[in-house]
Design a protein around this motif. Sequence first.
Motif, PDB file in Angstrom:
ATOM      1  N   LEU A  73      45.061  89.679  84.318  1.00  0.00           N
ATOM      2  CA  LEU A  73      46.470  89.735  84.689  1.00  0.00           C
ATOM      3  C   LEU A  73      47.624  89.875  83.914  1.00  0.00           C
ATOM      4  N   ASP A  74      48.468  90.711  83.874  1.00  0.00           N
ATOM      5  CA  ASP A  74      49.442  90.663  82.972  1.00  0.00           C
ATOM      6  C   ASP A  74      50.416  89.298  83.319  1.00  0.00           C
ATOM      7  N   TYR A  75      50.611  88.918  84.609  1.00  0.00           N
ATOM      8  CA  TYR A  75      51.328  87.913  84.892  1.00  0.00           C
ATOM      9  C   TYR A  75      50.501  87.224  86.027  1.00  0.00           C
ATOM     10  N   PHE A  76      50.076  85.820  86.149  1.00  0.00           N
ATOM     11  CA  PHE A  76      49.504  85.123  86.910  1.00  0.00           C
ATOM     12  C   PHE A  76      50.203  84.128  87.892  1.00  0.00           C
ATOM     13  N   ILE A  77      51.621  83.970  87.544  1.00  0.00           N
ATOM     14  CA  ILE A  77      52.342  83.027  88.039  1.00  0.00           C
ATOM     15  C   ILE A  77      53.569  83.953  88.733  1.00  0.00           C
ATOM     16  N   GLN A  78      53.316  83.455  90.014  1.00  0.00           N
ATOM     17  CA  GLN A  78      54.456  84.439  90.958  1.00  0.00           C
ATOM     18  C   GLN A  78      55.758  83.809  90.951  1.00  0.00           C
TER      19      GLN A  78
END
Length: 76
Positions: free
Chosen positions: A71-76
Amino acid sequence: MPIVYKCRHCGQEIGRLEQQVVDESMLGLDQLSAEDKRDMISYEANGDVRIKAICENCEASLGSHPHYHELDYFIQ
């Protein structure tokens, strides 16, 4: 000209160096490929140099959940 290290995932400031002159070899930036430099280093309008890195918390999350690397970003 501050050099600001920020986490690429959560945006937390990891560290800051107050430098008047940036020596890429002292920071190890000369070891990066041209593509990595484009991805990791940005020059802000206020004169800051921003370097994307990974904080300890996000590094631990990536270690515990290896599929997050996809994933590019895993913190939402």
